[in-house]
Structures are given as C-alpha cells and as structure tokens.
Scaffold this motif. Structure first.
Motif, short mmCIF file in Angstrom:
data_model
loop_
_atom_site.label_atom_id
_atom_site.label_comp_id
_atom_site.label_asym_id
_atom_site.label_seq_id
_atom_site.Cartn_x
_atom_site.Cartn_y
_atom_site.Cartn_z
N UNK A 103 0.85 -1.19 0.00
CA UNK A 103 0.00 0.00 0.00
C UNK A 103 0.89 1.24 0.00
N UNK A 104 0.92 1.99 -1.09
CA UNK A 104 1.82 3.14 -1.17
C UNK A 104 1.32 4.32 -0.32
N UNK A 105 2.29 5.08 0.19
CA UNK A 105 1.98 6.32 0.93
C UNK A 105 0.97 6.09 2.05
N UNK A 106 1.16 5.01 2.82
CA UNK A 106 0.25 4.71 3.93
C UNK A 106 0.60 5.63 5.09
N UNK A 107 -0.28 6.58 5.36
CA UNK A 107 -0.02 7.62 6.36
C UNK A 107 -0.15 7.11 7.80
N UNK A 108 -1.10 6.20 8.03
CA UNK A 108 -1.29 5.70 9.39
C UNK A 108 -2.24 4.51 9.37
N UNK A 109 -2.15 3.70 10.40
CA UNK A 109 -3.08 2.61 10.67
C UNK A 109 -3.79 2.93 11.97
#
Length: 382
Positions: free
Chosen positions: A298-304
């Motif tokens: 998952x590209x550019x995953x800012x947060x979970x």
C-alpha cells in the motif's frame, strides 16, 4: 429478442430519470467515470473546495449491553447524545465517518432483534447525511450476531454507507469486512487522491448454539488480496506517487505492544492507561502476512488506526517499517472503562489537497475539548 430489447431500453430510461433519494452535500457528486470503481451506484466522495477533507473515527460504540435492565439502555441513550453532538452541522462537521469496530456488544443480544441495534446506532449518521464506513470487532461476532449480518443490515438501512463485504474467499470465517473506498480531489478526476482501506480482524465467537472462539487476527488471505488490489490500482491509475492511504482495523497488530512498552508520552500524547496484554492485540505471528502486505503493497500509507483497547488514544511510529500507528478513542458509553478515561472521537484532517505529506489528528472529547493534537509527517516520532 424483441422483448429483451424492450426491457433493456426501459432499464436505460429508468437509469436516466432516476434521482437519488437524498440530497448530496457539497463535497459529494455522482460518478462521472468508471475507472476501477467499486461504487458505480453511489455518490462519489470528493474533497471540499478549499482542499480539506476531515475524517471522524468512532470506535467501540458497544450498543446493546445489558438490555434486560436499566443500565444498558441508558448507556445507549448517552451514546446517541454524543453522536449527535460530534456530527452536528457547522464548521467542525466531518466529511466522512469511520466506525472502527465493536458496534454492538453481541454477547448481550438476542437473535431475533440483534441487527436492529444497527438501525439505532447509525440513526444520527443518517440524520447528518454524512457518508461513512464500518469495520467490525470481536464483540460483533457472537452466537446471535455476525460481522456479515451487521454489514447486510447497515447496507439496508443506511443509504450513505460505503461498507461492503469482502470478495469470496477473502477474510476467512467471520472476517467478511475487507474493502477500500476512494476519495477524489474533484469529481472530474480519473484517479483518487486518497484511498481508505478497511480490514476485518475477526475475533469473538462463532454463531449458533455450538459457538466456539474465532481467530482474532486478519486472515492470511487478505494479504494476497491487498497485493492484487494494489496491482489493479497501479494498472488502472498509473503512478500512485500522489495518492495517499489510510488504513483501519479494529484489533491492533501484535507489534503495537512493543510500541506501548517504549512509548515516549511527550512525543505521543494522549491517554495511555490500558496495558496491552493477552487479548489486547492480534495473535503473535498470526498477523505477520497482513502486516507485511500492509507495509509493502500500500503506497503512501499515512497511518493505521485501531480501537479495541478503550484506555488508549496515542499515536507512535513503528521503527522497522516506519508506519505510524494510532489508537482511536472509546466513543460509546457501553463497554468497559474507568473514571477519567472519558469518551470521544479521533479526528483526522487533510489540507490543501495534500494526502502524502502532513495530516493533522486530535482527540475530541465529549463536550468539545481537544487533546493530543499532532501533525503526522516524516518528522513525527522519527
């Protein structure tokens, strides 16, 4: 053949004259393209004209506790007051709502009316006209309720719901809620600016009289699905350098326990009162395939974002993969808690059409107070 052509023509006429049963807020419009479109019959989610997009995360609502006495219904009444307060129209109203699991305390429900609690808890969201998505938690899988039953009921009673079930073969038993939602800068754009990913961590107990504990981690089949969906996105949209991502799962990954053990509460403000032990996370080693796919494909995953542990509301960065993890905030008056923990929501704000740089996040408490305000970017918790 003539009859078939008449039916097709009639259907086309209906599609041209049909109008939505609800008015669309200014940040929504009907679909004008069909490029990897999972919602051909839904309004298209777009940013505001000023380049902002605000997501409000509700977590652990726990409707339906103790229906046989006064206490449970009273907690639901308080939760409905909170929901209407945070969703009210005005400057602070969100553009999208995420319900981050444990919608219902399923072990306290009766089979003949358990899904009717969905009608009750989505009522304030329906009233607001705000689009939303749900994922489900361990308390949503119980002898008298399942994740799938909640998804189906929500789709029936909530026209603005974007919740959908996983493709066949994805998610494992009790894990039917894996999907993604695209968010566009403008209605005419051919590819989204932001992708919201939703994952089902299962848990709880299987339905029926012979109920047994269910696996409490994201099923390994989801890892392959993440990879295949990401490939399809790349083929359809080309470069994803400008497409940001956010992910949501109810039960936090196992490695979050280590984050808590090493937490710097100056860098990571917010309540940290719920010690993570057995049952507070996904099972050690079992969520490895999910975690690797999440951080690889998952590209550019800012947060979970996770819920589950009601006394935690902090964010921290996992060092090996560099992913930021955040707890949501216990929103419902049902469910366990302690004096002083309070109730509220987590807000997430994108600005200036930027989904790959900086996002703002904070906890909004019942009554309106803000706390644990953060800018999440490369400089956060390096």
């Amino acid at each position: 053949m003539k009859f078939r052509l008449q039916v097709i023509c009639f259907a086309l006429q209906l599609s041209l004259i049909a109008k939505p049963a609800f008015s669309l807020p200014t940040n929504q419009a009907t679909w004008t393209t069909s490029l990897l479109n999972p919602y051909p019959n839904k309004p298209k989610i777009v940013f505001r004209d000023d380049g902002s997009f605000k997501i409000m995360v509700l977590s652990d609502l726990h409707f339906g506790e103790n229906p046989w006495d006064w206490w449970g219904p009273e907690q639901d009444r308080k939760s409905l007051i909170l929901l209407r307060e945070v969703l009210k129209a005005g400057k602070g109203q969100p553009d999208y709502v995420v319900i981050n699991g444990d919608l219902i305390t399923g072990e306290n429900t009766f089979k003949h009316n358990s899904t009717l609690l969905i009608d009750q808890l989505v009522g304030p969201i329906n009233e607001s006209g705000i689009p939303f998505s749900s994922i489900h938690g361990n308390h949503d899988n119980q002898p008298n309720i399942t994740h799938l039953a909640e998804i189906q009921r929500e789709q029936l009673v909530a026209p603005k719901s974007y919740t959908r079930r996983s493709p066949v073969g994805v998610g494992g038993e009790g894990g039917e809620g894996n999907y993604w939602v695209p968010v566009y800068k403008r209605v005419e754009d051919a590819k989204p600016s932001l992708v919201l990913w939703f994952f089902d961590s299962r848990g709880g107990d299987s339905p029926g009289k012979d109920s047994k504990p269910m696996e409490d981690w994201v099923h390994h089949s989801v890892a392959k699905w993440i990879q295949s969906e990401s490939t399809a996105m790349r083929e359809a949209w080309g470069s994803q350098d400008s497409i940001g991502s956010l992910a949501f799962v109810h039960i936090p990954p196992f490695l979050v326990r280590k984050l808590q053990a090493n937490l710097n509460e100056t860098v990571s403000p917010g309540l940290n009162a719920d010690h993570m032990g057995e049952g507070s996370s996904q099972r050690k080693g079992k969520d490895k395939a999910f975690w690797n796919a999440l951080t690889t494909h998952i590209p550019n995953l800012q947060a979970l974002i996770s819920g589950h542990d009601h006394g935690n509301e902090w964010c921290a960065r996992e060092r090996k993969k560099g992913l930021v993890f955040c707890f949501a905030k216990h929103s419902g008056h049902g469910g366990y808690g302690k004096p002083g923990w309070g109730f509220g929501v987590r807000n997430i704000l994108f600005q200036n059409f930027d989904t790959t740089g900086t996002l703002k996040t904070w906890i909004q408490m019942e009554g309106g107070d803000k706390k644990a305000e953060l800018d999440i970017d490369d400089s956060f918790d390096p």
